[in-house]
Design a protein around this motif. Structure first.
Motif, PDB file in Angstrom:
ATOM      1  N   ARG A  18       0.830  -1.199   0.000  1.00 23.41           N
ATOM      2  CA  ARG A  18       0.000   0.000   0.000  1.00 23.41           C
ATOM      3  C   ARG A  18       0.870   1.256   0.000  1.00 23.41           C
ATOM      4  N   PHE A  19       1.920   1.229   0.811  1.00 21.14           N
ATOM      5  CA  PHE A  19       2.853   2.360   0.872  1.00 21.14           C
ATOM      6  C   PHE A  19       3.501   2.595  -0.483  1.00 21.14           C
ATOM      7  N   LEU A  20       4.032   1.531  -1.088  1.00 23.29           N
ATOM      8  CA  LEU A  20       4.733   1.672  -2.357  1.00 23.29           C
ATOM      9  C   LEU A  20       3.799   2.108  -3.480  1.00 23.29           C
ATOM     10  N   LEU A  21       2.599   1.564  -3.511  1.00 24.03           N
ATOM     11  CA  LEU A  21       1.633   1.926  -4.543  1.00 24.03           C
ATOM     12  C   LEU A  21       1.218   3.387  -4.407  1.00 24.03           C
ATOM     13  N   ALA A  22       0.933   3.804  -3.179  1.00 26.24           N
ATOM     14  CA  ALA A  22       0.540   5.192  -2.956  1.00 26.24           C
ATOM     15  C   ALA A  22       1.648   6.151  -3.370  1.00 26.24           C
ATOM     16  N   ALA A  23       2.894   5.854  -2.982  1.00 24.72           N
ATOM     17  CA  ALA A  23       4.013   6.744  -3.278  1.00 24.72           C
ATOM     18  C   ALA A  23       4.323   6.797  -4.772  1.00 24.72           C
ATOM     19  N   SER A  24       4.347   5.632  -5.427  1.00 28.03           N
ATOM     20  CA  SER A  24       4.749   5.606  -6.834  1.00 28.03           C
ATOM     21  C   SER A  24       3.715   6.276  -7.736  1.00 28.03           C
ATOM     22  N   VAL A  57      -6.578   7.523  -1.682  1.00 28.88           N
ATOM     23  CA  VAL A  57      -5.692   6.626  -0.935  1.00 28.88           C
ATOM     24  C   VAL A  57      -6.000   6.710   0.560  1.00 28.88           C
ATOM     25  N   ALA A  58      -6.253   7.916   1.061  1.00 26.11           N
ATOM     26  CA  ALA A  58      -6.538   8.079   2.485  1.00 26.11           C
ATOM     27  C   ALA A  58      -7.798   7.319   2.896  1.00 26.11           C
ATOM     28  N   THR A  59      -8.777   7.230   2.004  1.00 24.77           N
ATOM     29  CA  THR A  59     -10.021   6.522   2.334  1.00 24.77           C
ATOM     30  C   THR A  59      -9.876   5.013   2.239  1.00 24.77           C
ATOM     31  N   LYS A  60      -8.868   4.526   1.515  1.00 22.39           N
ATOM     32  CA  LYS A  60      -8.740   3.092   1.251  1.00 22.39           C
ATOM     33  C   LYS A  60      -7.525   2.452   1.911  1.00 22.39           C
ATOM     34  N   PHE A  61      -6.409   3.154   1.953  1.00 22.63           N
ATOM     35  CA  PHE A  61      -5.150   2.545   2.364  1.00 22.63           C
ATOM     36  C   PHE A  61      -4.751   2.867   3.797  1.00 22.63           C
ATOM     37  N   GLY A  62      -5.407   3.842   4.428  1.00 18.59           N
ATOM     38  CA  GLY A  62      -5.087   4.173   5.809  1.00 18.59           C
ATOM     39  C   GLY A  62      -3.696   4.756   5.986  1.00 18.59           C
ATOM     40  N   ILE A  63      -3.110   4.507   7.161  1.00 10.33           N
ATOM     41  CA  ILE A  63      -1.823   5.116   7.524  1.00 10.33           C
ATOM     42  C   ILE A  63      -0.700   4.753   6.551  1.00 10.33           C
ATOM     43  N   PRO A  64      -0.541   3.485   6.134  1.00  8.28           N
ATOM     44  CA  PRO A  64       0.530   3.191   5.161  1.00  8.28           C
ATOM     45  C   PRO A  64       0.393   4.010   3.882  1.00  8.28           C
ATOM     46  N   GLY A  65      -0.838   4.201   3.423  1.00  8.67           N
ATOM     47  CA  GLY A  65      -1.047   5.003   2.226  1.00  8.67           C
ATOM     48  C   GLY A  65      -0.673   6.460   2.439  1.00  8.67           C
TER      49      GLY A  65
END
Length: 202
Positions: A18-24, A57-65
């Motif tokens: 989730r972190f990597l997808l959000a950032a990229s 992303v904030a609505t779906k991925f939470g803190i990692p996003g």
């Protein structure tokens, strides 16, 4: 009737992914806007689709996003202009998306950990999220970003040894702040519905 599965199902994606997808994705959208939609002198854009992605992303991925959004913003700005002020701007990008999501969840009587996730496709829910994003989710960076530019001297005019202005007169803080907010707000208005209808439950 059984619910369909989201194309992006958070329950099947690890926090690291989730972190990597959000950032990229954030950085890809940000680089596109910076290259194609920049307003002179290049510190803001007419449309910032990354802001809409960040809110989704904030609505779906939470803190990692949200951490991914912050790092994606820092990476994008550092690529363009390595400087210390990229860190607070990046942190603000993540925080404003999270704050808008919390406001939206409060307004729609949901908590951060509510399951199943709120039905964003419903017109009232989507309208409330857009409102939260355009207000809470676009204002903080419109204040922090130009303030960092001002502190770094990038909004100050440059004069040569004869006192003549070098280049164009940079925009003042208020003008830059409005441009920043407008680009984020328009990016949310355009990109958030696209994310919802393309990536949410069918």
């Amino acid at each position: 009737m059984a619910r369909g599965r989201d194309p992006v199902d958070v329950l099947t994606i690890s926090p690291r992914l989730r972190f990597l997808l959000a950032a990229s994705v954030y950085m890809i959208l940000a680089r596109f806007a910076a290259e194609a939609l920049a307003l002179p002198p290049g510190y803001s854009t007419s449309l910032w689709p990354a802001a809409g992605w960040a809110l989704w992303v904030a609505t779906k991925f939470g803190i990692p996003g949200l951490l991914g959004i912050a790092c994606g913003s820092i990476a994008n700005n550092t690529y363009a202009d390595p400087s210390w002020f990229n860190v607070p701007i990046g942190v603000c990008a993540g925080l404003q998306a999270g704050a808008a999501t919390l406001l939206w969840r409060a307004a729609t009587a949901y908590t951060w950990s509510a399951k199943p996730a709120p039905p964003i496709k419903e017109p009232m829910c989507l309208g409330a999220l857009l409102f939260a994003g355009i207000t809470t989710g676009a204002v903080p960076c419109a204040v922090v970003g130009p303030s960092m530019l001002k502190l770094s001297g990038k909004l100050d005019p440059v004069f040569d040894s004869y006192g003549a202005l070098v280049g164009a007169l940079p925009p003042n803080w208020a003008h830059q702040s409005f441009n920043w907010w407008f680009g984020d707000a328009l990016g949310i208005a355009v990109m958030l519905p696209l994310c919802v209808f393309l990536l949410e439950e069918k």
